[in-house]
Motif scaffolding. Structure first.
Motif, PDB file in Angstrom:
ATOM      1  N   GLU A 116       6.867   2.787  -2.938  1.00 51.15           N
ATOM      2  CA  GLU A 116       6.590   2.363  -4.306  1.00 51.15           C
ATOM      3  C   GLU A 116       5.115   2.563  -4.649  1.00 51.15           C
ATOM      4  OE1 GLU A 116       7.058   1.253  -8.114  1.00 51.15           O
ATOM      5  OE2 GLU A 116       8.640   1.711  -6.648  1.00 51.15           O
TER       6      GLU A 116
ATOM      7  N   ASP B 199       9.765   0.270   1.746  1.00 47.80           N
ATOM      8  CA  ASP B 199       9.994   0.259   0.300  1.00 47.80           C
ATOM      9  C   ASP B 199       8.685   0.038  -0.455  1.00 47.80           C
ATOM     10  OD1 ASP B 199      12.674   0.696   0.699  1.00 47.80           O
ATOM     11  OD2 ASP B 199      13.260  -1.406   0.438  1.00 47.80           O
TER      12      ASP B 199
ATOM     13  N   THR C 118       4.021   4.960  -7.799  1.00 46.65           N
ATOM     14  CA  THR C 118       3.194   4.440  -8.893  1.00 46.65           C
ATOM     15  C   THR C 118       1.948   5.294  -9.103  1.00 46.65           C
ATOM     16  OG1 THR C 118       3.956   2.190  -8.457  1.00 46.65           O
ATOM     17  CG2 THR C 118       1.927   2.432  -9.722  1.00 46.65           C
TER      18      THR C 118
END
Length: 351
Positions: A38, A34, A42
């Motif tokens: 992420e 995760d 981003t």
């Protein structure tokens, strides 16, 4: 020195972007995935790229590469090149013969990762037409040419005919790279075929290789018949490390590399297929190198492999350059696996 958040070991080869060592990324992927995804979301958001591979069940399926984007109406695929407009897949450029690309003349012999096994190493006074595509279907945190992400705009929009004007009798080879040529490979194929109708040049590709088999076959045929090569950047071995370093799976890349070996056997000299790997300290480590080495050796130990020195850049700029001892240890691993043609590139970058 940094400390891994999971195993608590300290090392200069742990990046602050994740604070997790290479071993823990592989062994504890379910715990870190995760965080990994992420990080990529981003970064891509900052550059105006789709945050992840679209998978809309009602979307338009793109068949250019192995990412298998299913693009919702009005949205773009992972590479940012293709859009779903009224249910039709179209390039953002508006025309298959237009691409986000620029080029320059690179005097031969050049610093290409295949120079050491290429006829171009003796062609003084001639040029490689270096064709740089401003797009990629990977999302590498260590990208050495990340500036392409800022150049997918009108200033880099050029037609096939624009590129053809750059080819002349002094050009001995044309190398497609980037970014990666894969997202805009149709433009490259059209240009390459037209260039070969007018001039005797070698057609070469520097790529991650994760393209559809149908298009890969066309790329391979052009390189095989023109005397050129395909240079596949095998970024790492394990899928877990591929997700961290490149944001996508590397399964399709391995599958295509196997496929290209069939062409390599048709013309081993000069080599049709060359592998390269950037030695990112701490992540493209001995485990990853040994996996790639055994893979190449099991297919054909005559395939040349270049191990490249890493320059701190993009989002892994806090890592050191590849240590000299690190590079030569990797070289020994490759030798023990049975690979016959080995080379360390970017020696000047080794620390």
């Amino acid at each position: 020195m940094r400390k891994c958040e999971l195993c608590k070991k300290t090392s200069p080869f742990i990046s602050k972007i994740i604070n997790i060592c290479g071993d823990c990324i592989r062994k504890n992927f379910d715990m870190v995935k995760d965080k990994i995804f992420e990080i990529h979301r981003t970064i891509r958001q900052k550059d105006g790229l789709p945050e992840e591979i679209p998978s809309d069940p009602k979307g338009r399926k793109c068949r250019i590469c192995f990412n298998g984007c299913s693009i919702p109406e009005g949205e773009r695929g992972f590479c940012g090149v293709y859009e779903n407009r009224n249910g039709k897949l179209v390039p953002k450029s508006g025309d298959w013969k237009k691409a986000y690309v620029y080029w320059y003349y690179d005097p031969l012999p050049t610093n290409c990762c295949a120079t050491w096994v290429c006829p171009g190493k003796k062609e003084y006074g001639f040029y490689n037409l270096a064709v740089f595509y401003c797009s990629c279907n990977f999302d590498c945190l260590f990208c050495q040419n990340w500036i392409f992400r800022k150049k997918m705009d009108r200033t880099s929009l050029n037609t096939v005919e624009d590129l053809l004007e750059a080819v002349n009798d002094k050009v001995k080879c044309i190398c497609f790279f980037g970014g990666d040529p894969i997202p805009q490979v149709i433009h490259a194929l059209i240009f390459a075929k037209k260039a070969l109708e007018r001039y005797r040049v070698r057609i070469c590709w520097e790529t991650n290789g994760a393209v559809s088999k149908r298009l890969l076959a066309q790329m391979a045929k052009l390189s095989l018949e023109s005397g050129g090569c395909i240079k596949v950047d095998l970024k790492c071995w394990t899928e877990e490390m591929s997700f961290f370093l490149s944001g996508v799976s590397n399964k399709g890349q391995k599958e295509n590399f196997k496929y290209l070996v069939n062409f390599h056997r048709l013309r081993p000299d000069p080599p049709f297929l060359i592998a390269s790997t950037l030695l990112v300290p701490g992540y493209v480590d001995m485990v990853e190198v040994e996996g790639i080495a055994r893979f190449i050796a099991s297919l054909d130990p005559s395939i040349p492999w270049t191990l490249l020195g890493f320059h701190p850049d993009f989002y892994l700029s806090d890592l050191p350059p590849t240590p000299r001892s690190y590079a030569f240890s990797c070289l020994e691993i490759a030798k023990k696996a049975g690979i016959k043609e080995l080379h360390i590139g970017n020696m000047h970058l080794l620390s």
